[in-house]
Design an enzyme around this catalytic site. Structure first.
Site, PDB file in Angstrom:
ATOM      1  N   HIS A 134      38.050  40.243  46.597  1.00 18.04           N
ATOM      2  CA  HIS A 134      38.957  39.701  47.628  1.00 18.04           C
ATOM      3  C   HIS A 134      39.535  40.805  48.513  1.00 18.04           C
ATOM      4  CE1 HIS A 134      39.062  35.521  46.124  1.00 18.04           C
ATOM      5  NE2 HIS A 134      38.964  36.063  44.912  1.00 18.04           N
ATOM      6  N   ASP A 149      40.569  38.477  39.860  1.00 12.21           N
ATOM      7  CA  ASP A 149      39.708  37.308  39.669  1.00 12.21           C
ATOM      8  C   ASP A 149      38.480  37.362  40.571  1.00 12.21           C
ATOM      9  OD1 ASP A 149      41.397  36.965  41.940  1.00 12.21           O
ATOM     10  OD2 ASP A 149      40.790  34.867  42.033  1.00 12.21           O
ATOM     11  N   GLU A 150      37.502  36.564  40.234  1.00 14.89           N
ATOM     12  CA  GLU A 150      36.338  36.255  41.070  1.00 14.89           C
ATOM     13  C   GLU A 150      35.663  37.500  41.666  1.00 14.89           C
ATOM     14  OE1 GLU A 150      37.191  31.823  42.774  1.00 14.89           O
ATOM     15  OE2 GLU A 150      38.166  33.464  43.847  1.00 14.89           O
ATOM     16  N   VAL A 151      35.311  38.452  40.820  1.00 15.70           N
ATOM     17  CA  VAL A 151      34.624  39.655  41.301  1.00 15.70           C
ATOM     18  C   VAL A 151      33.114  39.391  41.326  1.00 15.70           C
ATOM     19  CG1 VAL A 151      34.239  42.112  40.928  1.00 15.70           C
ATOM     20  CG2 VAL A 151      36.453  41.088  40.324  1.00 15.70           C
ATOM     21  N   GLU A 210      40.884  36.138  34.164  1.00 14.59           N
ATOM     22  CA  GLU A 210      39.643  36.880  33.943  1.00 14.59           C
ATOM     23  C   GLU A 210      39.889  38.260  33.358  1.00 14.59           C
ATOM     24  OE1 GLU A 210      38.501  34.541  37.773  1.00 14.59           O
ATOM     25  OE2 GLU A 210      40.301  35.049  36.656  1.00 14.59           O
TER      26      GLU A 210
END
Length: 532
Positions: free
Chosen positions: A287, A347-349, A400
């Site tokens: 992000h 998160d969300e890597v 995460e």
């Protein structure tokens, strides 16, 4: 304030009945003079303990005042209290169309004072709210001052706005337009210490006035944490003194779509006056696309076959310069935002860019990570956590970081957002490991559907998982999240409210408060209060 509709059970426009009408209807239906129930006076969120009688007092703006009790430990210079006194006096009387006719005589039925009694030895009038702030309070009637007074006893000025909010909700107009309040005893405190709203100001820039308006709405619902997701891939509107190029090159516009240091200071102070903490989120290593516009070599170059593709991925975790930048940046953040916690995301890597980069591949071999890129993510996160810990700040992270086995400080707060609708297992695992947990999974309010979706929002409970009593105590609360993919200044408030009010009651009121029909009747009235 523009507030979204709360769909009626029957077709037709929303009708906002006055509390007086609700009381009259209740007395007719029950054939009783009181005491009145919580449903009848529409308090939101419900207090822990409450008793109201049929004895009513009148409030006149010409004679009523909100003052500190003589025993109060906070002096007349306590800005938090004085600000709240003025604000809630206007809430109660500010809609008067014309000045009230003066009458010199004060009757026994007149309520002339609300006394606020701060009991703590150190009132901390210039301090900031925290996770440890005592938000307990009691209301009780008194006849010791003039003709009649109500005393609100609280431990800390930080929670005064919640007591005044409750008091203002007790006031209603009778059939003659006169403000009344029934004799009432209240003992109240929140079920959870962390009751938050997340706003996303990166995907769509949110003007300052929109943020301030929602802080006002948060105070009306007794939320106490503003989680400011201030930057993301799409834009970097935070104006950094240390790295001004971040917003100059990363914001949608370097002058009109940024939050200056004075803007940030205003948000923090506006929130403080309402007992609200401001916790910023600077999410890395993913992000971060907007970060790379201003900081050379911060992001990982992606490769196609054996050549750079021109695209960039997450923060480059193998360069010392990345950590040098993070050290300086978070040193600044720790001084700008006074709260004890910073949200670090995690998160969300997306690993695909790391996987394509030959330098990253060689580093993976040197470290013995094999092809498990979650280990590389953990490597980065661990170094970042050490950097932030050196600033004496605590940190919140998305789940995460916990799931990937990163070594965390004991006071780390794990923010659960995945697993919809089966989030209970994650809550159980986080608390079994001894960490404080926050829940957001069922409260992503950017997700909308036709009809009364507030009901499922209302029914979700952060302690609804299999675990010991000790585990349940590690749940410190939750947050309603409004992500900005399809939300901007034009639709943010009506999408968020009054749906977020359902989360507010779940996090404040007793666990036994679950009656949806009762909640509906009160929520309709509470929506009308917010519109007003």
């Amino acid at each position: 304030m523009v507030v979204g509709r709360l769909d009626q059970k029957m077709p037709g426009p929303i009708f906002c009945p006055s509390p007086a009408l609700l009381l009259n209807n209740a007395k007719t239906a029950n054939n009783t003079e009181g005491p009145y129930t919580l449903d009848e006076i529409s308090l939101w969120p419900l207090p822990q303990k409450f008793q109201s009688s049929a004895v009513a007092f009148k409030l006149s703006p010409a004679r009523f005042q909100i003052v500190q009790a003589k025993q109060s430990s906070a002096g007349p210079s306590c800005s938090i209290l004085e600000n709240a006194f003025r604000r809630y006096f206007e809430y109660i009387f500010g809609d008067l169309k014309k000045p009230e006719k003066s009458r010199k005589k004060v009757y026994d039925s007149d309520l002339v004072e609300l006394q606020v009694w701060v009991t703590s030895a150190d009132p901390e009038c210039d301090g900031f709210p925290s996770l440890q702030t005592d938000e307990s309070c009691e209301f009780f009637p008194s006849a010791s001052v003039l003709h009649c007074a109500v005393t609100s006893m609280l431990s800390n000025p930080m929670n005064d706005r919640q007591r005044l909010e409750t008091f203002s909700q007790l006031v209603y107009e009778d059939d003659y337009g006169v403000n009344n309040i029934n004799k009432t005893d209240i003992s109240d405190f929140p079920r959870f210490a962390h009751r938050g709203i997340l706003l996303d100001s990166s995907r769509h820039f949110l003007p300052l006035k929109v943020i301030l308006a929602n802080l006002e709405a948060m105070a009306m619902n007794k939320f106490n944490v503003f989680h400011w997701h201030i930057v993301d891939d799409h834009s970097f509107p935070y104006m950094s003194r240390t790295f001004p190029e971040l917003s100059q090159k990363g914001a949608y516009h370097p002058f009109t779509h940024v939050y200056t240091p004075s803007d940030v200071k205003m948000v923090i102070e506006f929130a403080r006056m309402r007992g609200i903490r401001v916790i910023p989120e600077f999410d890395t290593p993913g992000h971060t696309e907007s970060w790379g516009n201003g900081i050379k070599d911060l992001l990982t170059p992606c490769y196609s076959d054996s050549s750079p593709s021109g695209a960039f991925g997450p923060v480059n975790p193998i360069l010392n310069s990345s950590y040098d930048f993070m050290t300086q940046f978070f040193k600044e953040i720790s001084t700008v935002f006074p709260d004890a916690y910073i949200h670090l995301g995690g998160d969300e890597v997306d690993f695909s860019c790391w996987e394509s980069n030959p330098d990253i591949q060689r580093f993976m071999v040197q470290q013995g990570f094999g092809t498990d890129y979650s280990k590389l993510e953990s490597f980065y996160i661990q170094r970042l956590l050490d950097i932030v810990a050196a600033t004496k700040k605590g940190y919140m992270v998305w789940q995460e970081v916990f799931d990937n086995g990163v070594k965390l400080k004991a006071d780390t707060q794990i923010h659960v957002w995945k697993g919809r609708p089966q989030y209970q297992d994650e809550m159980a695992q986080v608390t079994a490991a001894g960490f404080n947990a926050l829940l957001s999974t069922p409260w992503y309010l950017n997700r909308i559907s036709y009809g009364q979706d507030w009901v499922n929002i209302y029914k979700a409970d952060p302690q609804n998982f299999t675990g010991t009593d000790a585990q349940k105590k590690l749940v410190i609360g939750g947050e309603a999240c409004l992500w900005g993919e399809y939300v901007d200044a034009t639709n943010l408030t009506p999408r968020l409210w009054p749906r977020a009010s359902a989360v507010a009651e779940r996090l404040w009121s007793d666990k036994s408060v679950t009656d949806v029909d009762n909640a509906y009747n009160r929520l309709v009235q509470h929506r009308c209060r917010m519109v007003k």
